[in-house]
Write an enzyme that holds these catalytic residues in place. Structure first.
Site, PDB file in Angstrom:
ATOM      1  N   HIS A 107       0.822  -1.212   0.000  1.00 51.87           N
ATOM      2  CA  HIS A 107       0.000   0.000   0.000  1.00 51.87           C
ATOM      3  C   HIS A 107       0.851   1.255   0.000  1.00 51.87           C
ATOM      4  O   HIS A 107       2.050   1.214   0.293  1.00 51.87           O
ATOM      5  CB  HIS A 107      -0.887   0.013   1.245  1.00 51.87           C
ATOM      6  CG  HIS A 107      -0.078  -0.010   2.512  1.00 51.87           C
ATOM      7  ND1 HIS A 107       0.448  -1.181   3.035  1.00 51.87           N
ATOM      8  CD2 HIS A 107       0.335   0.980   3.334  1.00 51.87           C
ATOM      9  CE1 HIS A 107       1.135  -0.893   4.129  1.00 51.87           C
ATOM     10  NE2 HIS A 107       1.084   0.414   4.331  1.00 51.87           N
TER      11      HIS A 107
ATOM     12  N   HIS B  33       5.274   6.595  -1.089  1.00 54.25           N
ATOM     13  CA  HIS B  33       6.073   5.401  -1.335  1.00 54.25           C
ATOM     14  C   HIS B  33       5.265   4.136  -1.052  1.00 54.25           C
ATOM     15  O   HIS B  33       4.238   4.185  -0.387  1.00 54.25           O
ATOM     16  CB  HIS B  33       7.332   5.406  -0.453  1.00 54.25           C
ATOM     17  CG  HIS B  33       7.020   5.223   1.005  1.00 54.25           C
ATOM     18  ND1 HIS B  33       6.614   6.264   1.815  1.00 54.25           N
ATOM     19  CD2 HIS B  33       7.018   4.120   1.803  1.00 54.25           C
ATOM     20  CE1 HIS B  33       6.391   5.812   3.037  1.00 54.25           C
ATOM     21  NE2 HIS B  33       6.622   4.500   3.067  1.00 54.25           N
TER      22      HIS B  33
END
Lengths: 172, 172
Positions: B34, B116
């Site tokens: 995620h 990220h």
């Protein structure tokens, strides 16, 4: 891609179920404790998925939230070594399950719908029976509201990711 | 109860990330790959949660879907031994992150937002550097659309369950 539809119960119930699954369910790390509404089915096409999502929203818009009552421990043995919390029959839940298998949402249902939350599976026969016996002594009677369910897809490692939330009763 | 907000990328990208996480990320079994939009925060009250959900829908209604571009491997060392796929700066993504921390949704942000997707973490220094070196040689340049994100809550075992899906741009 494989999709599935499930209800995730409250954190409280998930935590309780996980305390057993940790030891007794090899799927423990693949998905949170859940009540399956529709077994894994294939959707290959983005358009098909969109249309299906639309239909599921239509279904969920038209079924009001309901309560689930977990009231005893059961087993699917000898069909398979699944031990589960049995969820009491509830008209709206059955209707939801029914409509998620009708018409364009048709998919195979090898068994009749027994609403349940799995707490153990794939144990060898002897362990299955031992665990089942001791769990049957558990005094469980728990009710909670359900106002949503989730469409998920399966990753290559077998785990499930949520794609979309459906609210029971039109909320937005 | 602990809540968090995240984007789950496509199955393709999740599968790729998981092929590394399996070996290098102790959180592998706790949550799917995620992009974190909001770090874990506490919500104790059902009413507070409802109001917060309403506010997040308002935010997501007003930000159109965008693309994320994963273009290189980075590390947060020496702050912590996280190796990640860096996601290119994108105005709508930054706006989304910003709005999820504003006013009543305020929560602490110990670091600036570096979008990220984590591929490794908590490795001992030497292994961290070895894995980072070899991953930096990877030729990655992948773009994909994002049209939704998820609000999740954490169970006692550390794993995360999705509570609600938010669509970017008003869709219903």
């Amino acid at each position: 891609m494989k999709y599935g539809i499930a209800i995730f119960p409250s954190k409280k119930l998930q935590d309780l179920v996980n305390s057993y699954r940790k030891r007794y369910d090899p799927h423990y790390a693949l998905i949170a404790p859940h009540l399956t509404l529709k077994d894994p089915f294939d959707v290959e096409d983005e358009d098909e998925l969109k249309e299906m999502t639309r239909q599921i929203h239509e279904i969920s818009d038209n079924i009001q939230p309901f309560n689930i009552n977990v009231y005893k421990v059961g087993s699917f043995h000898p069909v398979n070594n699944v031990i589960y919390f049995k969820v009491k029959e509830e008209e709206r839940l059955s209707k939801l399950h029914e409509q998620l298998h009708k018409d364009e949402l048709y998919s195979e249902r090898p068994y009749t719908f027994v609403p349940h939350i799995t707490i153990a599976q794939k144990l060898p026969d002897e362990e299955h029976h031992d665990v089942l016996e001791s769990m049957k002594m558990m005094d469980i009677d728990h009710s909670e509201p359900v106002d949503r369910f989730q469409l998920l897809y399966q990753l290559e490692n077998g785990s499930w990711t949520v794609y979309e939330t459906f609210h029971l009763g039109k909320v937005r």
